[in-house]
Enzyme design. Structure first.
Site, short mmCIF file in Angstrom:
data_model
loop_
_atom_site.label_atom_id
_atom_site.label_comp_id
_atom_site.label_asym_id
_atom_site.label_seq_id
_atom_site.Cartn_x
_atom_site.Cartn_y
_atom_site.Cartn_z
N TYR A 161 85.67 -52.68 2.02
CA TYR A 161 86.27 -51.37 1.66
C TYR A 161 87.32 -50.96 2.68
CZ TYR A 161 86.67 -46.27 1.57
OH TYR A 161 87.16 -44.99 1.57
P1 NAD Z 1 85.30 -40.08 -5.63
O1 NAD Z 1 84.72 -41.36 -6.11
O2 NAD Z 1 84.49 -38.84 -5.80
O3 NAD Z 1 86.72 -39.84 -6.30
C1 NAD Z 1 87.58 -40.91 -6.65
C2 NAD Z 1 88.01 -40.73 -8.10
O4 NAD Z 1 89.00 -41.74 -8.39
C3 NAD Z 1 86.89 -40.92 -9.12
O5 NAD Z 1 86.80 -39.78 -9.97
C4 NAD Z 1 87.28 -42.18 -9.90
O6 NAD Z 1 86.93 -42.10 -11.29
C5 NAD Z 1 88.79 -42.22 -9.71
N1 NAD Z 1 89.36 -43.58 -9.77
C6 NAD Z 1 88.95 -44.66 -9.07
N2 NAD Z 1 89.73 -45.72 -9.36
C7 NAD Z 1 90.66 -45.30 -10.25
C8 NAD Z 1 91.73 -45.92 -10.94
N3 NAD Z 1 91.99 -47.24 -10.77
N4 NAD Z 1 92.48 -45.19 -11.80
C9 NAD Z 1 92.19 -43.86 -11.99
N5 NAD Z 1 91.19 -43.22 -11.38
C10 NAD Z 1 90.42 -43.93 -10.51
O7 NAD Z 1 85.67 -40.30 -4.08
P2 NAD Z 1 85.98 -39.25 -2.91
O8 NAD Z 1 84.83 -39.28 -1.98
O9 NAD Z 1 86.44 -37.97 -3.50
O10 NAD Z 1 87.19 -39.98 -2.19
C11 NAD Z 1 88.54 -39.66 -2.54
C12 NAD Z 1 89.46 -40.52 -1.67
O11 NAD Z 1 89.23 -40.27 -0.28
C13 NAD Z 1 89.30 -42.02 -1.86
O12 NAD Z 1 90.58 -42.60 -1.75
C14 NAD Z 1 88.44 -42.44 -0.68
O13 NAD Z 1 88.65 -43.79 -0.33
C15 NAD Z 1 88.96 -41.50 0.39
N6 NAD Z 1 88.03 -41.21 1.46
C16 NAD Z 1 86.88 -40.52 1.19
C17 NAD Z 1 86.04 -40.18 2.23
C18 NAD Z 1 84.76 -39.42 2.01
O14 NAD Z 1 84.03 -39.21 2.98
N7 NAD Z 1 84.47 -38.97 0.79
C19 NAD Z 1 86.35 -40.56 3.54
C20 NAD Z 1 87.51 -41.30 3.77
C21 NAD Z 1 88.35 -41.59 2.73
C1 UGA Z 2 82.18 -42.27 4.16
C2 UGA Z 2 82.67 -42.53 2.72
O1 UGA Z 2 81.59 -42.95 1.89
C3 UGA Z 2 83.74 -43.58 2.67
O2 UGA Z 2 84.29 -43.61 1.35
C4 UGA Z 2 84.77 -43.19 3.65
O3 UGA Z 2 85.88 -43.99 3.63
C5 UGA Z 2 84.18 -43.11 5.04
O4 UGA Z 2 83.24 -42.04 5.02
C6 UGA Z 2 85.20 -42.80 6.09
O5 UGA Z 2 85.10 -41.83 6.82
O6 UGA Z 2 86.13 -43.59 6.20
P1 UGA Z 2 80.23 -43.19 5.66
O7 UGA Z 2 80.72 -42.80 7.01
O8 UGA Z 2 79.40 -44.40 5.55
O9 UGA Z 2 81.44 -43.39 4.63
O10 UGA Z 2 79.51 -41.88 5.10
P2 UGA Z 2 78.01 -41.59 4.64
O11 UGA Z 2 77.67 -42.36 3.43
O12 UGA Z 2 77.85 -40.13 4.59
O13 UGA Z 2 77.13 -42.21 5.84
C7 UGA Z 2 77.12 -41.64 7.14
C8 UGA Z 2 76.12 -42.39 7.99
O14 UGA Z 2 74.82 -42.19 7.44
C9 UGA Z 2 76.35 -43.90 8.03
O15 UGA Z 2 76.14 -44.36 9.33
C10 UGA Z 2 75.28 -44.47 7.11
O16 UGA Z 2 74.80 -45.72 7.53
C11 UGA Z 2 74.19 -43.44 7.22
N1 UGA Z 2 73.41 -43.35 5.95
C12 UGA Z 2 74.00 -43.03 4.78
C13 UGA Z 2 72.06 -43.62 6.01
O17 UGA Z 2 71.50 -43.94 7.06
N2 UGA Z 2 71.35 -43.54 4.83
C14 UGA Z 2 71.92 -43.19 3.63
O18 UGA Z 2 71.21 -43.12 2.60
C15 UGA Z 2 73.30 -42.93 3.61
#
Ligand code: NAD
Ligand code: UGA
Length: 337
Positions: A161
């Protein structure tokens, strides 16, 4: 081909396209853009969430006449007509999730995070979009064991990822750096975002559900891994600031500059809910960084960004939202109660 109703009465500078509009962060961003007076076209293939979750995320957006949702897959759809007249594209659509990116599902990560991003950026260039704000990730760094990571740190992603998110970001910067490029790009490296509507695979959502229902969650590894957790409204505000930042091509951290361990987080969630998070340990998961920690120097300088919501306040808001949905939550009764 997707047909898009024309909105001829609104100035071009107030039109935004948000990809991933039905997702966690994207739906909040659409709401904020509407509040700021933008016309918003949301694009989503609606496969990222179960239908009821996507419907909930879109609940306040759907009835708004200034919001249009187009169901389209960025990896295959004709995109030019969707971007026609847009000033800014906020590109959030992606296949998220660190730990599920090993194995067969990787093709989905490539389709959305690499091919979809490139096709969108190509179409944005053709349409003369002024600015694309790309969602990148702290997972591009690989870890922060030596302290907070500035954007100049060599990215070494630990997961498939993270590798695709680095490609998303680098594709954006490459498109913006083409000679004569009309479209500028800001990539935002979000650090683990939480808040209402957080994805159910993520730690805080699972911890809150555990405290509310009493069902156990699994802590991956010893629970001493550290995360810099960012409240969703701060991630949204960073997008609004990035739309106006003066640059042709840049990548910027979006976090808080503060970290907690997973075990500390479990204690905090339990305290806020008023019941303990129930957990067991399993082996650490491949691809999980030991630590993430944002250096915000560039975010302050380039975007004027500062995080506004501290972790306790943010979790209180997420708990309140989760409780407001509570049809399916039966909170455990007090012992003897
Ligand atoms: P999310 O899965 O809730 O939202 C992503 C949306 O994109 C979904 O609704 C999905 O249906 C849509 N999608 C995926 N592929 C697609 C495609 N090919 N065409 C059209 N739609 C598509 O995820 P999120 O947590 O809201 O994350 C949003 C963005 O932020 C992502 O780019 C993710 O990588 C990035 N990001 C998220 C986090 C986090 O902690 N949530 C952290 C770092 C980066
Ligand atoms: C999150 C998002 O899921 C990614 O899409 C994103 O890109 C990433 O943040 C980011 O900052 O780049 P992550 O940090 O793994 O990834 O977020 P969480 O799923 O909330 O996990 C946080 C921590 O909790 C991790 O260390 C994970 O191992 C731990 N965790 C998570 C558990 O121990 N148990 C769980 O059920 C879920």
């Amino acid at each position: 081909m997707t047909s898009v109703p024309r909105r001829t009465t609104v100035p071009a500078e107030r039109r935004a396209v948000v990809t991933g509009a039905a997702g966690f962060i994207g739906s909040h961003l659409c709401e904020a853009l509407l509040q700021e007076g933008w016309l918003v076209t949301g694009i989503d293939h609606l496969r990222g969430h179960p239908a009821d979750v996507a419907a909930h995320n879109l609940e306040t957006l759907r009835p708004d006449p200034r919001f249009l949702l187009v169901r389209a897959d960025l990896a295959t759809a004709e995109l030019d007509s969707l971007l026609d007249g847009a000033d800014t594209v906020f590109h959030l659509a992606a296949r998220p999730g660190v730990r599920s990116s090993w194995g067969e599902e990787f093709s989905e990560y490539v389709d959305s995070n690499v091919l979809g991003a490139h096709r969108l950026l190509d179409a944005a260039g053709r349409a003369g979009v002024r600015r694309v704000v790309v969602s990148s990730s702290s997972s591009v760094y690989g870890g922060a064991e030596d302290g907070a990571t500035p954007e100049t740190r060599l990215p070494t992603p630990l997961s498939p990822y993270g590798a695709t998110k680095l490609l998303t970001e680098h594709l954006g910067l490459a498109h913006a750096s083409r000679p004569g490029a009309r479209t500028s790009v800001v990539a935002l490296r979000y650090f683990t975002v939480y808040g209402p509507r957080q994805r159910t695979d993520m730690a805080i959502a699972r911890m809150i559900d555990s405290a509310l229902t009493g069902s156990p969650i699994t802590v991956y590894g010893d629970g001493l891994q550290r995360r810099d957790f960012t409240f969703v409204s701060d991630a949204v505000r960073a997008n609004l600031l990035a739309a106006q930042a003066e640059t042709q091509a840049a990548a910027v951290n979006v976090g808080t500059g503060r970290t907690v361990t997973v075990l500390e987080l479990i204690d905090l969630v339990g305290e806020i809910v008023g019941r303990p998070v129930v957990y067991e340990h399993s082996a650490a998961r491949d691809g999980d960084a030991r630590s993430t920690h944002a250096d915000l120097t560039a975010a302050v300088k380039l975007l004027g960004y500062q995080p506004l919501v501290d972790l306790r306040t943010g979790i209180e808001r997420q708990v309140a939202w989760r409780r407001s949905l509570a049809a399916d939550i039966r909170e455990p009764q007090p012992v003897g109660g």
